[in-house]
Design a protein around this motif. Structure first.
Motif, PDB file in Angstrom:
ATOM      1  N   HIS A  28       0.832  -1.204   0.000  1.00 52.92           N
ATOM      2  CA  HIS A  28       0.000   0.000   0.000  1.00 52.92           C
ATOM      3  C   HIS A  28       0.869   1.258   0.000  1.00 52.92           C
ATOM      4  O   HIS A  28       0.585   2.213  -0.713  1.00 52.92           O
ATOM      5  N   ARG A  29       1.919   1.250   0.791  1.00 56.24           N
ATOM      6  CA  ARG A  29       2.849   2.388   0.817  1.00 56.24           C
ATOM      7  C   ARG A  29       3.444   2.636  -0.559  1.00 56.24           C
ATOM      8  O   ARG A  29       3.524   3.769  -1.019  1.00 56.24           O
ATOM      9  N   ASP A  30       3.862   1.563  -1.237  1.00 56.28           N
ATOM     10  CA  ASP A  30       4.483   1.708  -2.552  1.00 56.28           C
ATOM     11  C   ASP A  30       3.543   2.373  -3.550  1.00 56.28           C
ATOM     12  O   ASP A  30       3.975   3.153  -4.399  1.00 56.28           O
ATOM     13  N   PHE A  31       2.252   2.075  -3.457  1.00 56.63           N
ATOM     14  CA  PHE A  31       1.290   2.727  -4.335  1.00 56.63           C
ATOM     15  C   PHE A  31       1.084   4.177  -3.917  1.00 56.63           C
ATOM     16  O   PHE A  31       1.148   5.091  -4.740  1.00 56.63           O
ATOM     17  N   PHE A  72      -5.130  13.050   0.223  1.00 55.06           N
ATOM     18  CA  PHE A  72      -5.165  11.737   0.859  1.00 55.06           C
ATOM     19  C   PHE A  72      -6.389  10.947   0.410  1.00 55.06           C
ATOM     20  O   PHE A  72      -6.281   9.788   0.010  1.00 55.06           O
ATOM     21  N   ASN A  73      -7.563  11.575   0.468  1.00 51.53           N
ATOM     22  CA  ASN A  73      -8.797  10.873   0.090  1.00 51.53           C
ATOM     23  C   ASN A  73      -8.752  10.405  -1.359  1.00 51.53           C
ATOM     24  O   ASN A  73      -9.168   9.284  -1.673  1.00 51.53           O
ATOM     25  N   SER A  74      -8.244  11.243  -2.247  1.00 52.49           N
ATOM     26  CA  SER A  74      -8.128  10.874  -3.658  1.00 52.49           C
ATOM     27  C   SER A  74      -7.185   9.687  -3.841  1.00 52.49           C
ATOM     28  O   SER A  74      -7.482   8.751  -4.583  1.00 52.49           O
ATOM     29  N   ALA A  75      -6.055   9.721  -3.154  1.00 50.88           N
ATOM     30  CA  ALA A  75      -5.075   8.637  -3.262  1.00 50.88           C
ATOM     31  C   ALA A  75      -5.648   7.324  -2.758  1.00 50.88           C
ATOM     32  O   ALA A  75      -5.431   6.262  -3.361  1.00 50.88           O
ATOM     33  N   VAL A  76      -6.375   7.362  -1.666  1.00 51.11           N
ATOM     34  CA  VAL A  76      -6.961   6.136  -1.108  1.00 51.11           C
ATOM     35  C   VAL A  76      -8.010   5.565  -2.061  1.00 51.11           C
ATOM     36  O   VAL A  76      -8.070   4.354  -2.270  1.00 51.11           O
ATOM     37  N   MET A  79      -6.137   3.881  -4.786  1.00 50.62           N
ATOM     38  CA  MET A  79      -5.503   2.660  -4.285  1.00 50.62           C
ATOM     39  C   MET A  79      -6.511   1.517  -4.193  1.00 50.62           C
ATOM     40  O   MET A  79      -6.212   0.386  -4.567  1.00 50.62           O
ATOM     41  N   GLN A  80      -7.701   1.831  -3.702  1.00 51.30           N
ATOM     42  CA  GLN A  80      -8.722   0.791  -3.560  1.00 51.30           C
ATOM     43  C   GLN A  80      -9.116   0.202  -4.901  1.00 51.30           C
ATOM     44  O   GLN A  80      -9.430  -0.983  -4.995  1.00 51.30           O
ATOM     45  N   LEU A  81      -9.090   1.007  -5.952  1.00 58.29           N
ATOM     46  CA  LEU A  81      -9.398   0.513  -7.292  1.00 58.29           C
ATOM     47  C   LEU A  81      -8.222  -0.239  -7.912  1.00 58.29           C
ATOM     48  O   LEU A  81      -8.408  -1.217  -8.624  1.00 58.29           O
ATOM     49  N   ALA A  82      -7.005   0.230  -7.642  1.00 54.68           N
ATOM     50  CA  ALA A  82      -5.820  -0.311  -8.306  1.00 54.68           C
ATOM     51  C   ALA A  82      -5.278  -1.581  -7.656  1.00 54.68           C
ATOM     52  O   ALA A  82      -4.807  -2.470  -8.354  1.00 54.68           O
ATOM     53  N   LEU A  83      -5.324  -1.640  -6.342  1.00 52.41           N
ATOM     54  CA  LEU A  83      -4.719  -2.777  -5.650  1.00 52.41           C
ATOM     55  C   LEU A  83      -5.740  -3.871  -5.424  1.00 52.41           C
ATOM     56  O   LEU A  83      -6.840  -3.622  -4.959  1.00 52.41           O
ATOM     57  N   ASN A  84      -5.319  -5.057  -5.737  1.00 54.36           N
ATOM     58  CA  ASN A  84      -6.166  -6.221  -5.514  1.00 54.36           C
ATOM     59  C   ASN A  84      -5.442  -7.160  -4.564  1.00 54.36           C
ATOM     60  O   ASN A  84      -5.302  -8.344  -4.831  1.00 54.36           O
TER      61      ASN A  84
END
Length: 103
Positions: A28-31, A72-76, A79-84
């Motif tokens: 998550h940090r890396d993203f 922060f909100n935009s990044a999260v 991240m939720q869409l990109a990381l599986n």
């Protein structure tokens, strides 16, 4: 005063899941560190030695700094869409955003 915001996210880590939890955090940090508005983050691990304080409830605590709450909100959301990534069973975070009010 700084206008940035701070995320403080303490984690309850299940027995035997510390390394798996750290790897989960790293993905998550890396993203997130590639996202606009990211400033820094550090993951803290409680000391396992016995002390007068007793055993820590939170084995890991993430402290991250962002330029703004919107960034922060935009990044999260991204991240939720990109990381599986599969969640670590039993890992419980309790994130909250803070602002510095005194230095």
């Amino acid at each position: 005063m700084s206008s940035s915001i701070v995320l403080i996210n303490p984690f309850i880590v299940p027995e035997g899941k510390l390394e798996e939890s750290i790897k989960y955090w790293e993905s998550h940090r890396d993203f997130l560190k590639t996202q606009p508005g990211y400033i820094s983050t550090k993951l803290h691990r409680s000391l396992e030695t016995q002390s007068f304080l007793g055993e820590a409830k939170y084995k890991l605590i993430n402290v991250a700094e962002w330029e703004s709450q919107d960034a922060f909100n935009s990044a999260v959301q991204k991240m939720q869409l990109a990381l599986n990534t599969e969640r670590v069973e039993g890992l419980v975070g309790q994130p909250a955003l803070y602002e510095v009010v005194r230095e």
